[in-house]
Design a protein around this motif. Structure first.
Motif, PDB file in Angstrom:
ATOM      1  N   MET A  81       0.832  -1.200   0.000  1.00  0.00           N
ATOM      2  CA  MET A  81       0.000   0.000   0.000  1.00  0.00           C
ATOM      3  C   MET A  81       0.868   1.251   0.000  1.00  0.00           C
ATOM      4  O   MET A  81       1.994   1.230   0.518  1.00  0.00           O
ATOM      5  CB  MET A  81      -0.879   0.049   1.256  1.00  0.00           C
ATOM      6  N   CYS A  82       0.328   2.340  -0.539  1.00  0.00           N
ATOM      7  CA  CYS A  82       1.030   3.610  -0.421  1.00  0.00           C
ATOM      8  C   CYS A  82       0.028   4.726  -0.176  1.00  0.00           C
ATOM      9  O   CYS A  82      -1.122   4.650  -0.595  1.00  0.00           O
ATOM     10  CB  CYS A  82       1.894   3.901  -1.640  1.00  0.00           C
ATOM     11  N   SER A  83       0.483   5.732   0.550  1.00  0.00           N
ATOM     12  CA  SER A  83      -0.383   6.857   0.870  1.00  0.00           C
ATOM     13  C   SER A  83       0.443   8.053   1.293  1.00  0.00           C
ATOM     14  O   SER A  83       1.535   7.908   1.830  1.00  0.00           O
ATOM     15  CB  SER A  83      -1.322   6.475   2.018  1.00  0.00           C
ATOM     16  N   ALA A  84      -0.102   9.225   1.057  1.00  0.00           N
ATOM     17  CA  ALA A  84       0.570  10.457   1.465  1.00  0.00           C
ATOM     18  C   ALA A  84       0.448  10.649   2.970  1.00  0.00           C
ATOM     19  O   ALA A  84       1.224  11.349   3.588  1.00  0.00           O
ATOM     20  CB  ALA A  84      -0.027  11.645   0.738  1.00  0.00           C
ATOM     21  N   MET A  85      -0.554  10.017   3.548  1.00  0.00           N
ATOM     22  CA  MET A  85      -0.764  10.182   4.976  1.00  0.00           C
ATOM     23  C   MET A  85      -0.042   9.086   5.727  1.00  0.00           C
ATOM     24  O   MET A  85      -0.355   7.923   5.556  1.00  0.00           O
ATOM     25  CB  MET A  85      -2.254  10.111   5.300  1.00  0.00           C
ATOM     26  N   GLY A  86       0.917   9.458   6.547  1.00  0.00           N
ATOM     27  CA  GLY A  86       1.625   8.451   7.319  1.00  0.00           C
ATOM     28  C   GLY A  86       0.865   8.139   8.591  1.00  0.00           C
ATOM     29  O   GLY A  86       1.432   8.131   9.676  1.00  0.00           O
ATOM     30  N   GLN A  87      -0.431   7.903   8.454  1.00  0.00           N
ATOM     31  CA  GLN A  87      -1.252   7.661   9.641  1.00  0.00           C
ATOM     32  C   GLN A  87      -1.184   6.213  10.073  1.00  0.00           C
ATOM     33  O   GLN A  87      -1.386   5.309   9.273  1.00  0.00           O
ATOM     34  CB  GLN A  87      -2.709   8.039   9.349  1.00  0.00           C
ATOM     35  N   GLN A  88      -0.923   6.020  11.341  1.00  0.00           N
ATOM     36  CA  GLN A  88      -0.809   4.674  11.893  1.00  0.00           C
ATOM     37  C   GLN A  88      -2.055   3.834  11.638  1.00  0.00           C
ATOM     38  O   GLN A  88      -1.956   2.676  11.278  1.00  0.00           O
ATOM     39  CB  GLN A  88      -0.536   4.788  13.401  1.00  0.00           C
ATOM     40  N   ALA A  89      -3.222   4.442  11.792  1.00  0.00           N
ATOM     41  CA  ALA A  89      -4.473   3.698  11.603  1.00  0.00           C
ATOM     42  C   ALA A  89      -4.589   3.143  10.185  1.00  0.00           C
ATOM     43  O   ALA A  89      -5.021   2.016   9.975  1.00  0.00           O
ATOM     44  CB  ALA A  89      -5.670   4.588  11.901  1.00  0.00           C
ATOM     45  N   MET A  90      -4.168   3.953   9.208  1.00  0.00           N
ATOM     46  CA  MET A  90      -4.210   3.521   7.808  1.00  0.00           C
ATOM     47  C   MET A  90      -3.268   2.336   7.575  1.00  0.00           C
ATOM     48  O   MET A  90      -3.600   1.401   6.870  1.00  0.00           O
ATOM     49  CB  MET A  90      -3.783   4.670   6.875  1.00  0.00           C
ATOM     50  N   VAL A  91      -2.084   2.420   8.173  1.00  0.00           N
ATOM     51  CA  VAL A  91      -1.104   1.346   8.026  1.00  0.00           C
ATOM     52  C   VAL A  91      -1.686   0.055   8.609  1.00  0.00           C
ATOM     53  O   VAL A  91      -1.661  -0.993   7.965  1.00  0.00           O
ATOM     54  CB  VAL A  91       0.231   1.700   8.731  1.00  0.00           C
ATOM     55  N   ILE A  92      -2.250   0.147   9.790  1.00  0.00           N
ATOM     56  CA  ILE A  92      -2.816  -1.029  10.460  1.00  0.00           C
ATOM     57  C   ILE A  92      -3.966  -1.601   9.640  1.00  0.00           C
ATOM     58  O   ILE A  92      -4.048  -2.804   9.405  1.00  0.00           O
ATOM     59  CB  ILE A  92      -3.264  -0.669  11.903  1.00  0.00           C
ATOM     60  N   GLU A  93      -4.837  -0.718   9.144  1.00  0.00           N
ATOM     61  CA  GLU A  93      -5.980  -1.158   8.334  1.00  0.00           C
ATOM     62  C   GLU A  93      -5.496  -1.843   7.045  1.00  0.00           C
ATOM     63  O   GLU A  93      -6.060  -2.843   6.615  1.00  0.00           O
ATOM     64  CB  GLU A  93      -6.856   0.051   7.983  1.00  0.00           C
ATOM     65  N   SER A  94      -4.435  -1.302   6.457  1.00  0.00           N
ATOM     66  CA  SER A  94      -3.865  -1.888   5.236  1.00  0.00           C
ATOM     67  C   SER A  94      -3.346  -3.295   5.490  1.00  0.00           C
ATOM     68  O   SER A  94      -3.585  -4.214   4.696  1.00  0.00           O
ATOM     69  CB  SER A  94      -2.692  -1.043   4.729  1.00  0.00           C
ATOM     70  N   ILE A  95      -2.625  -3.450   6.597  1.00  0.00           N
ATOM     71  CA  ILE A  95      -2.063  -4.756   6.941  1.00  0.00           C
ATOM     72  C   ILE A  95      -3.202  -5.751   7.201  1.00  0.00           C
ATOM     73  O   ILE A  95      -3.163  -6.887   6.743  1.00  0.00           O
ATOM     74  CB  ILE A  95      -1.115  -4.651   8.180  1.00  0.00           C
ATOM     75  N   GLN A  96      -4.239  -5.289   7.877  1.00  0.00           N
ATOM     76  CA  GLN A  96      -5.391  -6.166   8.141  1.00  0.00           C
ATOM     77  C   GLN A  96      -6.089  -6.554   6.843  1.00  0.00           C
ATOM     78  O   GLN A  96      -6.639  -7.642   6.726  1.00  0.00           O
ATOM     79  CB  GLN A  96      -6.388  -5.476   9.082  1.00  0.00           C
ATOM     80  N   ALA A  97      -6.064  -5.657   5.849  1.00  0.00           N
ATOM     81  CA  ALA A  97      -6.689  -5.939   4.552  1.00  0.00           C
ATOM     82  C   ALA A  97      -5.823  -6.871   3.711  1.00  0.00           C
ATOM     83  O   ALA A  97      -6.238  -7.324   2.659  1.00  0.00           O
ATOM     84  CB  ALA A  97      -6.951  -4.637   3.801  1.00  0.00           C
ATOM     85  N   GLY A  98      -4.596  -7.128   4.169  1.00  0.00           N
ATOM     86  CA  GLY A  98      -3.747  -8.092   3.482  1.00  0.00           C
ATOM     87  C   GLY A  98      -2.471  -7.536   2.871  1.00  0.00           C
ATOM     88  O   GLY A  98      -1.758  -8.252   2.187  1.00  0.00           O
ATOM     89  N   ALA A  99      -2.178  -6.256   3.089  1.00  0.00           N
ATOM     90  CA  ALA A  99      -0.957  -5.677   2.520  1.00  0.00           C
ATOM     91  C   ALA A  99       0.273  -6.209   3.251  1.00  0.00           C
ATOM     92  O   ALA A  99       0.231  -6.437   4.456  1.00  0.00           O
ATOM     93  CB  ALA A  99      -1.001  -4.156   2.609  1.00  0.00           C
ATOM     94  N   ARG A 100       1.362  -6.380   2.503  1.00  0.00           N
ATOM     95  CA  ARG A 100       2.607  -6.873   3.079  1.00  0.00           C
ATOM     96  C   ARG A 100       3.507  -5.751   3.568  1.00  0.00           C
ATOM     97  O   ARG A 100       4.400  -5.966   4.362  1.00  0.00           O
ATOM     98  CB  ARG A 100       3.385  -7.685   2.037  1.00  0.00           C
ATOM     99  N   ASP A 101       3.318  -4.550   2.987  1.00  0.00           N
ATOM    100  CA  ASP A 101       4.171  -3.419   3.363  1.00  0.00           C
ATOM    101  C   ASP A 101       3.436  -2.133   3.021  1.00  0.00           C
ATOM    102  O   ASP A 101       2.374  -2.151   2.406  1.00  0.00           O
ATOM    103  CB  ASP A 101       5.522  -3.497   2.645  1.00  0.00           C
ATOM    104  N   PHE A 102       4.030  -1.022   3.406  1.00  0.00           N
ATOM    105  CA  PHE A 102       3.400   0.289   3.282  1.00  0.00           C
ATOM    106  C   PHE A 102       4.460   1.310   2.896  1.00  0.00           C
ATOM    107  O   PHE A 102       5.499   1.377   3.529  1.00  0.00           O
ATOM    108  CB  PHE A 102       2.787   0.646   4.649  1.00  0.00           C
ATOM    109  N   ILE A 103       4.211   2.071   1.833  1.00  0.00           N
ATOM    110  CA  ILE A 103       5.147   3.110   1.390  1.00  0.00           C
ATOM    111  C   ILE A 103       4.477   4.468   1.566  1.00  0.00           C
ATOM    112  O   ILE A 103       3.316   4.634   1.204  1.00  0.00           O
ATOM    113  CB  ILE A 103       5.506   2.961  -0.105  1.00  0.00           C
ATOM    114  N   VAL A 104       5.208   5.431   2.081  1.00  0.00           N
ATOM    115  CA  VAL A 104       4.661   6.774   2.276  1.00  0.00           C
ATOM    116  C   VAL A 104       5.139   7.693   1.150  1.00  0.00           C
ATOM    117  O   VAL A 104       6.285   7.642   0.729  1.00  0.00           O
ATOM    118  CB  VAL A 104       5.078   7.339   3.661  1.00  0.00           C
ATOM    119  N   LYS A 105       4.216   8.531   0.661  1.00  0.00           N
ATOM    120  CA  LYS A 105       4.566   9.545  -0.346  1.00  0.00           C
ATOM    121  C   LYS A 105       5.085  10.775   0.376  1.00  0.00           C
ATOM    122  O   LYS A 105       4.657  11.024   1.491  1.00  0.00           O
ATOM    123  CB  LYS A 105       3.330   9.937  -1.158  1.00  0.00           C
TER     124      LYS A 105
END
Length: 121
Positions: A81-105
Motif C-alpha cells: 500500500m502507499c499513501s501520502a498520509m503516514g497515519q498509523q491507523a491507515m497502516v494497520i488497516e492496510s495490513i489487516q486488509a492483506g498488505a505486506r508493506d506500506f510506502i509513504v509519499k
C-alpha cells in the motif's frame, strides 16, 4: 527467475509514472496501471501480476477496499500500500486488509525498492 510483474494503482497519473520509472529502472516489469480500486480489481484478475501497489486514497473505491477485493479474488495476492498520509491507523488497516508493506509519499526510490524486494524479491 520469475517474471517480476507489477500492477500500479494510483489516481494520480504522475505518481504512477514516478513509481513506474523507479521500478522499471530496477528490473521490474510494470504490466498494468489503474486509477481507482474498481479498475484495480478488474486489472488484477485480467493481468495476474506478481505484485499490486495500491494507493489508499482514490475515488470510486479506496485502496483498502480494493485490497480486500483483490484478496477475495486471489488469497495469495501480494500487495503493497502507499499513501501520502503516514497515519498509523491507515497502516494497520492496510495490513489487516492483506498488505505486506506500506510506502509513504512522496516516494523515496530506496524505500519503494526495499518494500518491493521484501515482498517479491
Amino acid at each position: 527467475m520469475a517474471d517480476k510483474t507489477i500492477l500500479l494503482v494510483d489516481d494520480a497519473a504522475f505518481m504512477r509514472m514516478m513509481l513506474k520509472d523507479i521500478l522499471t529502472k530496477n528490473g521490474y516489469n510494470v504490466i498494468g496501471e489503474a486509477e481507482n480500486g474498481v479498475k484495480a480489481i478488474e486489472k488484477f484478475k485480467e493481468l495476474k501480476p506478481m505484485l499490486c501497489i495500491l494507493d489508499i486514497t482514490m475515488p470510486e473505491m479506496d485502496g483498502i477496499a480494493a485490497a480486500k477485493g483483490i484478496k477475495a479474488a486471489d488469497p495469495g495476492a501480494l500487495i503493497v500500500m502507499c499513501s501520502a498520509m503516514g497515519q498509523q491507523a491507515m497502516v494497520i488497516e492496510s495490513i489487516q486488509a492483506g498488505a505486506r508493506d506500506f510506502i509513504v509519499k512522496p516516494f523515496q526510490p530506496d524505500r519503494v525498492l526495499e518494500a518491493v524486494k521484501k515482498v517479491i524479491g
